[in-house]
Design an enzyme around this catalytic site. Sequence first.
Site, PDB file in Angstrom:
ATOM      1  N   ARG A 234       0.854  -1.185   0.000  1.00 60.43           N
ATOM      2  CA  ARG A 234       0.000   0.000   0.000  1.00 60.43           C
ATOM      3  C   ARG A 234       0.891   1.236   0.000  1.00 60.43           C
ATOM      4  NH1 ARG A 234      -3.316  -2.905  -1.570  1.00 60.43           N
ATOM      5  NH2 ARG A 234      -5.318  -3.456  -0.652  1.00 60.43           N
TER       6      ARG A 234
ATOM      7  N   GLU B 123      -3.162   7.503  -4.755  1.00 60.93           N
ATOM      8  CA  GLU B 123      -3.410   6.958  -6.099  1.00 60.93           C
ATOM      9  C   GLU B 123      -4.912   6.975  -6.396  1.00 60.93           C
ATOM     10  OE1 GLU B 123      -1.756   2.987  -5.424  1.00 60.93           O
ATOM     11  OE2 GLU B 123      -3.771   2.166  -5.315  1.00 60.93           O
TER      12      GLU B 123
ATOM     13  N   HIS C 155      -0.687   0.027  -9.607  1.00 61.47           N
ATOM     14  CA  HIS C 155      -1.388  -0.861  -8.677  1.00 61.47           C
ATOM     15  C   HIS C 155      -1.998  -2.045  -9.433  1.00 61.47           C
ATOM     16  CE1 HIS C 155      -3.700  -1.205  -4.612  1.00 61.47           C
ATOM     17  NE2 HIS C 155      -3.390  -2.387  -5.105  1.00 61.47           N
TER      18      HIS C 155
ATOM     19  N   GLY D 281      -0.468  -5.215  -9.172  1.00 61.64           N
ATOM     20  CA  GLY D 281       0.131  -6.443  -8.629  1.00 61.64           C
ATOM     21  C   GLY D 281      -0.810  -7.628  -8.685  1.00 61.64           C
ATOM     22  N   ALA D 282      -2.061  -7.394  -8.308  1.00 61.41           N
ATOM     23  CA  ALA D 282      -3.019  -8.502  -8.219  1.00 61.41           C
ATOM     24  C   ALA D 282      -3.734  -8.759  -9.537  1.00 61.41           C
ATOM     25  CB  ALA D 282      -4.049  -8.181  -7.131  1.00 61.41           C
TER      26      ALA D 282
ATOM     27  N   ASP E 208       4.479  -0.235  -6.879  1.00 63.28           N
ATOM     28  CA  ASP E 208       3.207  -0.506  -7.573  1.00 63.28           C
ATOM     29  C   ASP E 208       2.073   0.289  -6.952  1.00 63.28           C
ATOM     30  OD1 ASP E 208       1.491  -1.895  -9.400  1.00 63.28           O
ATOM     31  OD2 ASP E 208       0.835  -3.179  -7.741  1.00 63.28           O
TER      32      ASP E 208
HETATM   33  C1  MLT Z   1      -5.341  -6.514  -2.717  1.00 65.07           C
HETATM   34  O1  MLT Z   1      -5.653  -5.904  -1.683  1.00 65.07           O
HETATM   35  O2  MLT Z   1      -5.354  -7.758  -2.751  1.00 65.07           O
HETATM   36  C2  MLT Z   1      -5.017  -5.777  -3.989  1.00 65.07           C
HETATM   37  O3  MLT Z   1      -4.494  -4.528  -3.700  1.00 65.07           O
HETATM   38  C3  MLT Z   1      -6.214  -5.778  -4.847  1.00 65.07           C
HETATM   39  C4  MLT Z   1      -6.315  -4.680  -5.890  1.00 65.07           C
HETATM   40  O4  MLT Z   1      -5.572  -4.660  -6.859  1.00 65.07           O
HETATM   41  O5  MLT Z   1      -7.197  -3.858  -5.791  1.00 65.07           O
END
Ligand code: MLT
Length: 341
Positions: free
Chosen positions: A235, A263, A286, A288-289, A258
């Site tokens: 974060r 943001e 952002h 990553g996921a 990231d």
């Molecule tokens: C998460 O909390 O797992 C990720 O930050 C999800 C996202 O990309 O919003």
Amino acid sequence: VRILIADALPPSSISAIEAGGSTCELRPELRGDALAAALPGVEVLVVRSTTVDGPTIAAADRLQLVVRAGSGTNTIDTGAATDRGIAVCNVPGRNATAVAELTFALMLSLDRNVPDAVADLRAGRWDKARYSKARGLHGRDLGVVGLGATGMAVAARAHAFGMQVHAIGRADRDAQVLASAESCEVRFVADLAELAQRCDILSFHVPLTPDTRGLISRELLARCRDGAWIINTSRGELVDDDALIEAMDTRGLRAGLDVFNGEPQGGTGTFDSALARHPNVYGTHHIGASTEQAQQAVADEVVRIIGAFADGHLLHCVNDVAHPATDTDTDTERDDRRRSR
Ligand code: MLT
């Protein structure tokens, strides 16, 4: 069960939820007041990036469950939900592989300067001399902060790259974490300050809590080696932006980031961040996921959480609510949640 989905969810997941007898309304555009206005009558709210603040929760009249389709729950006012007896459930661990992969994309980018090399080639510049300078990752000391599912996935990959992984030793680490750490030959140190002193690279994999806000502070950065790299895929609020910029300007630190303070919530928008613009930073949006694999795995777990809720059970509940449902998390799931904090 009446469900409002205020972010994207694959059509197949919506069909799977509706096959269980619930009704889904897909409104990914809802934010702020519009979200609050749509909540009356809704029993389950599913969100990913959308913020669910106190006023939004106050607007709900039948809400029993907020599902965060990701691991972090900092975008939900969990305290307000608890006060109203509303459960908040997250999806821990399902996107860990994706985040670990991006962590390596950032580290490899820093080592080989891939983004600048691409930009030069696109501008018609050939510069083998500049881009031949790289130390390599093999044998370097990587400090992993947070040994939850993502931190362990990073440690395993780092071990495969021949890096030496270090982490903070804690008396309450359970046997499963210790066994995984041993298989990656993780060396434990006393605290974050020692980790910073020992490592060439620090990679952060902790949730945002009052304890972790501002963790990448002036004091911590002062402990880092000159030229050290900071990787943050957790974060943005972990970082003291001014302190990191100062460390990059004066001591050659570099960063792969990231996530950023302030943001944008949505998928697109303008973003003015001195940190993101800094030449020592390789930044991403952002994401990553955001692999297909991870998004499907998270969506599958959202379907499972809602199915369990319809059957009277709570999965991955992060707040303390007096709910008639029984928490059916396994010990492993509970442990993973505790570890990642
Ligand atoms: C998460 O909390 O797992 C990720 O930050 C999800 C996202 O990309 O919003």
